[in-house]
Each structure stands twice: as C-alpha cells, then as structure tokens.
Design a protein around this motif. Structure first.
Motif, PDB file in Angstrom:
ATOM      1  N   GLY A  81       0.839  -1.144  -0.021  1.00  0.00           N
ATOM      2  CA  GLY A  81       0.105  -0.178   0.242  1.00  0.00           C
ATOM      3  C   GLY A  81       0.572   1.212   0.299  1.00  0.00           C
ATOM      4  O   GLY A  81       2.155   0.817   0.074  1.00  0.00           O
ATOM      5  N   SER A  82       0.172   2.602  -0.314  1.00  0.00           N
ATOM      6  CA  SER A  82       1.196   3.944  -0.185  1.00  0.00           C
ATOM      7  C   SER A  82       0.612   4.448   0.533  1.00  0.00           C
ATOM      8  O   SER A  82      -0.526   4.362   2.345  1.00  0.00           O
ATOM      9  CB  SER A  82       0.192   4.344  -1.493  1.00  0.00           C
ATOM     10  N   SER A  83       1.663   5.418   1.343  1.00  0.00           N
ATOM     11  CA  SER A  83       1.299   6.187   2.835  1.00  0.00           C
ATOM     12  C   SER A  83       0.042   6.495   3.618  1.00  0.00           C
ATOM     13  O   SER A  83      -0.547   7.213   2.463  1.00  0.00           O
ATOM     14  CB  SER A  83       2.469   7.946   2.158  1.00  0.00           C
ATOM     15  N   THR A  84      -0.275   6.034   4.473  1.00  0.00           N
ATOM     16  CA  THR A  84      -1.187   7.041   4.934  1.00  0.00           C
ATOM     17  C   THR A  84      -2.084   8.012   5.420  1.00  0.00           C
ATOM     18  O   THR A  84      -2.770   8.761   5.491  1.00  0.00           O
ATOM     19  CB  THR A  84      -1.089   5.986   7.003  1.00  0.00           C
ATOM     20  N   THR A  85      -1.066   9.574   5.237  1.00  0.00           N
ATOM     21  CA  THR A  85      -1.275  10.187   5.181  1.00  0.00           C
ATOM     22  C   THR A  85      -1.360  10.969   3.668  1.00  0.00           C
ATOM     23  O   THR A  85      -2.383  11.827   3.283  1.00  0.00           O
ATOM     24  CB  THR A  85      -0.098  11.225   5.574  1.00  0.00           C
ATOM     25  N   ASN A  86      -0.152  10.682   2.562  1.00  0.00           N
ATOM     26  CA  ASN A  86      -0.343  11.220   1.564  1.00  0.00           C
ATOM     27  C   ASN A  86      -0.671  10.625   0.231  1.00  0.00           C
ATOM     28  O   ASN A  86      -0.976  10.948  -0.714  1.00  0.00           O
ATOM     29  CB  ASN A  86       1.135  11.165   1.281  1.00  0.00           C
ATOM     30  N   GLY A  87      -0.482   9.224   0.786  1.00  0.00           N
ATOM     31  CA  GLY A  87      -1.300   8.014  -0.085  1.00  0.00           C
ATOM     32  C   GLY A  87      -2.887   7.369  -0.115  1.00  0.00           C
ATOM     33  O   GLY A  87      -3.907   8.177   0.271  1.00  0.00           O
ATOM     34  N   ALA A  88      -3.052   6.575  -0.326  1.00  0.00           N
ATOM     35  CA  ALA A  88      -4.261   5.715  -0.887  1.00  0.00           C
ATOM     36  C   ALA A  88      -3.823   4.360   0.649  1.00  0.00           C
ATOM     37  O   ALA A  88      -5.304   3.782   0.697  1.00  0.00           O
ATOM     38  CB  ALA A  88      -4.267   5.349  -2.463  1.00  0.00           C
ATOM     39  N   MET A  89      -3.423   4.425   1.572  1.00  0.00           N
ATOM     40  CA  MET A  89      -3.087   3.506   2.355  1.00  0.00           C
ATOM     41  C   MET A  89      -3.184   2.086   1.600  1.00  0.00           C
ATOM     42  O   MET A  89      -2.810   1.522   1.333  1.00  0.00           O
ATOM     43  CB  MET A  89      -4.683   3.570   2.899  1.00  0.00           C
ATOM     44  N   TYR A  90      -4.035   1.129   2.050  1.00  0.00           N
ATOM     45  CA  TYR A  90      -4.093  -0.109   1.117  1.00  0.00           C
ATOM     46  C   TYR A  90      -5.314  -0.214   0.668  1.00  0.00           C
ATOM     47  O   TYR A  90      -5.735  -1.079   0.141  1.00  0.00           O
ATOM     48  CB  TYR A  90      -5.048  -0.849   2.699  1.00  0.00           C
ATOM     49  N   ARG A  91      -5.852   1.323   0.125  1.00  0.00           N
ATOM     50  CA  ARG A  91      -6.707   0.624  -0.594  1.00  0.00           C
ATOM     51  C   ARG A  91      -6.980   0.912  -3.008  1.00  0.00           C
ATOM     52  O   ARG A  91      -7.416   0.236  -3.075  1.00  0.00           O
ATOM     53  CB  ARG A  91      -8.087   2.547  -1.358  1.00  0.00           C
ATOM     54  N   ASP A  92      -5.428   0.890  -2.787  1.00  0.00           N
ATOM     55  CA  ASP A  92      -4.702   0.833  -4.068  1.00  0.00           C
ATOM     56  C   ASP A  92      -4.281  -0.889  -3.776  1.00  0.00           C
ATOM     57  O   ASP A  92      -3.224  -1.221  -4.975  1.00  0.00           O
ATOM     58  CB  ASP A  92      -4.381   1.789  -4.660  1.00  0.00           C
ATOM     59  N   GLN A  93      -3.981  -1.245  -3.125  1.00  0.00           N
ATOM     60  CA  GLN A  93      -3.730  -2.980  -3.323  1.00  0.00           C
ATOM     61  C   GLN A  93      -3.873  -3.376  -4.594  1.00  0.00           C
ATOM     62  O   GLN A  93      -5.220  -3.609  -4.911  1.00  0.00           O
ATOM     63  CB  GLN A  93      -3.920  -3.837  -2.384  1.00  0.00           C
ATOM     64  N   PHE A  94      -2.918  -4.536  -5.391  1.00  0.00           N
ATOM     65  CA  PHE A  94      -3.621  -5.501  -6.081  1.00  0.00           C
ATOM     66  C   PHE A  94      -3.003  -6.975  -6.735  1.00  0.00           C
ATOM     67  O   PHE A  94      -1.381  -6.832  -5.796  1.00  0.00           O
ATOM     68  CB  PHE A  94      -3.839  -4.781  -7.237  1.00  0.00           C
ATOM     69  N   ILE A  95      -4.008  -7.151  -6.941  1.00  0.00           N
ATOM     70  CA  ILE A  95      -2.509  -8.690  -7.453  1.00  0.00           C
ATOM     71  C   ILE A  95      -2.326  -8.794  -8.818  1.00  0.00           C
ATOM     72  O   ILE A  95      -3.387  -9.337  -9.823  1.00  0.00           O
ATOM     73  CB  ILE A  95      -2.556  -9.661  -6.755  1.00  0.00           C
TER      74      ILE A  95
END
Length: 474
Positions: free
Chosen positions: A155-169
C-alpha cells in the motif's frame, strides 16, 4: 619548553589510546565463531534418482546483519561456512537440472527447459551450543502455466497516499498457449502470525501457552473436528484459506494470451484522483505519485453486497468485472497484509464452492471442501471463523511473503511448505512504501517474456519502487 609540551601531549595521547582500547575490549568481548555445515540431500519420496550432489548452490544469510555467503557443495554434498558469527540464519540450496539430464536420470518427460530443485530452512538460531550441521532436502516444486506475477501488498502512505485501498495482484500466462482465467481461484492463506521461532511447517507446531517464548506455526491436526486419521497430513497436504475469490466465466469467457496478464484490484478506482465513498464522502489523496490508477483493472474484489459492514472505500466500479466472493473471514475488503505476513495461492478445481451471501443461507451446491477452526480455538460458536482446507495438489502457484524486518521477533512462521514455495519475498521498505514484489524475467522469446519460476520466491522475485500493473522486471 616547546619540547616538554610535545612530550606531555604525546604521553597524554598514549594514555588516552590505552584507555580507549581497554574500554573497547570491555564493551565488545570476543565472541567465538561457529562453523555452519550444510548437508544437501534429495527428497526420495517420488523416486531415488542419481541427481548430482556436487555443485549445488548453498546460501546462508544472517537475518539480523544481512550478511550473506554462498558456495557450492563438494562431492559429498557438503558446503562448509567457517568462522561464521552466531545468529539467526536463513539457509537455502538450489540446483537446476537440464531437460535432457532430468529425462535421462528419471525416465520422465518434461516440457520445461530445466527442472529446479529447492530446499530452504528459515530463522534457525545457530550458536556454540546448537547443532550447526543442517540438512537441506531438495524437492521439486509445482511449476504451473499460471504464475503470480506481481503482488502490491504494501500500500501507499497513510497520510499522503491511498493507504491499502490501492492494493492489487497480477496473474500472468507464462505458457505458450492461450489460457482461460475462468474459474481460477485466488486465496489468502491463514496461519499463526505470532513471532517466529525456528520452524519446520511440515511438522507443524502451535504453542498456545502465554508463558512460552517460542511460537511456531499452527498444528492443524489439533483443530476441532479434524479427522484423526489425517494426522500430520493435515499440515503437510493442505493449506487453509481465510479468503477465497473466483474469476467468473463459463469456461472460455476470459482468454489470456501467452505473455499477457490480468489484474485483480482491491478497489478498481483511479487512486490518483478523488472519488466518492459509499458514505457519500470524498476519498482523496495528497500525493498522486505515491499511488496507482486501477480504474482499468481486469477484475475487482467487491464485497459490499455480500457482507453487512464493508469499508466505505470499497466502491463498485461498474465498468470492471467483479470477482465472485466465495468466502472471507473477518475481512471488510480484499485486504492484503501490509507488514508482509501473507501467503497467496491460486488454483483451479472442478468442484464449486458455495458463494457467500448476506443471510448466510447455504446454497444448494454444498462444497466438498471441509472448513476448520484455528487450532487454538477450544470451542465452535456462530462467531467462530472457519477456514477452508485446500489440497496442496490442486495449487497452481503460491507465493510466501515475509516481513522485510531483519529481526525474528517481527517475522512470522511460513504458511507454505517447500514444495509450494521454497523461499519468500518482500518489499525492502515495508508497509505503506508504494513498493510491490514482481517476478523477474527469465528470458525472452521474440516479444514474449518467460518469467522466472524456480518455485523459490527469494530467487524469482524482485521489487518495484512504485507498484505499476502490466510492467516487467528484467
């Protein structure tokens, strides 16, 4: 006078150096070195063949310092690492046998250019009081036409990114034939995520006493209602699924060409741009460069219509086909473990599993796959999570993810035996780093890439500094 000052200064420096040396000696007493002896043998379960025992690559890695040594075995199958420091070690052995040599030695045919055999043991505590002669048993792993190409779990930054929303396989067709994704299952596997001691999953342990400092993997043979006749096969022959999602289709509805892949998104949105959550509130990101556009994913995992409390960010993209939600235990979305304690498997089977429903009503087509509670459960109630027992022999590909932390206290026991994945992979910067693990390219045939698949994720995977679907790593 000047000479006297020089002598006095010189004397002072000598005294200071002596004091410093004494302090250094007191602070860092000499630690006796150890010899690590790796003895490599072959698993003879499926036949005792005359595979070579010399020239097998053996690697030992100190997981705390990161120091790594490699050498080849001698004519006795031994690799000896002298004057090593005591510590926590990962050991692995690997050898590739050519198609011709393999067929000559076994009498078995193969369509692979070479067969790779692996052995691995992780988090072994080695010191002057332990037996430092370690047996590594080489096994052939399952090599399939489908391979897991990329896992974006961090995932990406909890403050500046998308946290875990952008995960993929991302799953890849590594063959030279058209494959159909229809009815392919993807699963996150369940197991103990307690701190790790040295563990051999094939022997499966679970220490439940709070006073114990050694924690190993669950012993599924002790799970309630597990048939006693299975014994240790409950650990050796099966994995246990905490999520199950299936590609829809009638059999030939979703073709994937050789050298192409398909992406399964947790949420198929452009995470670089704002979108509206199911609570009608905006979902935004401060730094779009940290995340990824998944609005054109091939499939998405949407479970908002099958559970009562989905995340408000689990928004259904009507332009992207939904995976079939078969089962999820205590997940409010398709959530991969950010610290890196997951194991992912893909498989196909002719039997259909029941589809998850809001009411919990059991469909007419009841699965033949049993479900069991975690081995530390002492009773089963309506709130107890159960985990599907999946046979290892139907698994096409599996990847063990392990925390990038060098300390064993932050690493957990493997959920996969060596024949499913002899190694493990991770992103170096850990959770919320925007990094993904990605399978390396083994070779190119024209415009088509064949990805590395030695059944050892340590060797087969690298990482991307920023996750991105449909790209390659040389």
């Amino acid at each position: 006078m000047r000479t006297s000052i020089k002598l006095t200064l010189f004397t002072f420096l000598l005294i200071a150096a002596a004091i410093s040396a004494c302090k250094k000696d007191n602070l860092t007493p000499s630690v006796p070195s150890i010899n690590i002896i790796a003895k490599v043998v072959y698993d003879t379960t499926n036949g005792n063949y005359s595979f070579p025992i010399a020239g097998i690559k053996v690697t030992v890695k100190n997981t705390v310092t990161g120091y790594e040594l490699t050498q080849n075995t001698d004519n006795n199958g031994l690799a000896i690492f002298n004057s090593s420091s005591a510590g926590i070690y990962d050991l692995q052995a690997v050898i590739s046998i050519s198609k011709q040599q393999y067929e000559n030695l076994t009498g078995l045919s193969t369509d692979k250019d070479s067969i790779t055999l692996n052995a691995a043991l992780n988090n072994l505590s080695l010191n002057n009081s332990t037996n430092n002669t370690i047996e590594l048993k080489l096994q052939t792993g399952k090599i399939g036409d489908w391979v897991i190409k990329q896992i974006y779990y961090a995932g990406s930054s909890t403050t500046n990114g998308a946290m875990y929303r952008d995960q993929f396989i991302e799953i890849y067709n590594n063959s030279n034939n058209v494959l159909y994704a229809d009815s392919l299952y993807i699963s996150q596997l369940y197991g103990s995520n307690t701190s790790l001691g040295s563990v051999d999953l094939s022997k499966g342990y679970f220490i439940s006493e709070a006073s114990d400092v050694l924690y190993k993997q669950f012993d599924w043979s002790k799970s309630l209602n597990m048939p006693a006749a299975l014994g240790d096969k409950a650990n050796k022959n099966y994995v246990y699924a905490k999520t199950l999602f299936r590609v829809p289709g009638t059999g030939k509805q979703y073709p994937v060409q050789p050298g192409e892949s398909f992406v399964i998104a947790a949420t198929a949105q452009n995470h670089k741009m704002p979108f509206v959550g199911t609570n009608d509130k905006p979902v935004t990101v401060k730094d779009p460069s940290l995340t990824v556009d998944l609005s054109n994913a091939d499939f998405e995992v949407y479970i908002g219509d099958v559970i009562s409390n989905p995340l408000t960010t689990d928004v259904d993209n009507p332009n992207v086909t939904n995976m079939l939600a078969i089962y999820t235990a205590n997940n409010r979305d398709f959530l991969l473990d950010n610290p890196g304690r997951d194991a992912i498997a893909i498989f196909k089977t002719t039997s259909r599993l029941p589809v998850l429903t809001k009411t919990g009503a059991e469909p007419e087509d009841v699965s033949t796959y049993p479900k069991f509670p975690s081995p530390d459960e002492t009773s089963i109630s309506s709130k107890t999570y159960l985990y599907y027992q999946i046979p290892n022999n139907i698994i096409i590909d599996a990847v063990q993810i392990q925390s990038s932390s060098p300390t064993s206290s932050q690493r957990v026991a493997r959920k996969l035996i060596g024949t499913l994945d002899a190694g493990a992979t991770n992103v170096p910067d850990g959770a919320y780093s925007s990094q993904s693990v990605i399978r390396k390219t083994a070779k190119k045939i024209g415009d088509r890439r064949i990805l590395m698949d030695t059944n050892n994720s340590t060797n087969d995977f690298d990482y991307l500094p920023n996750a991105l679907p449909k790209v390659f790593k040389d």
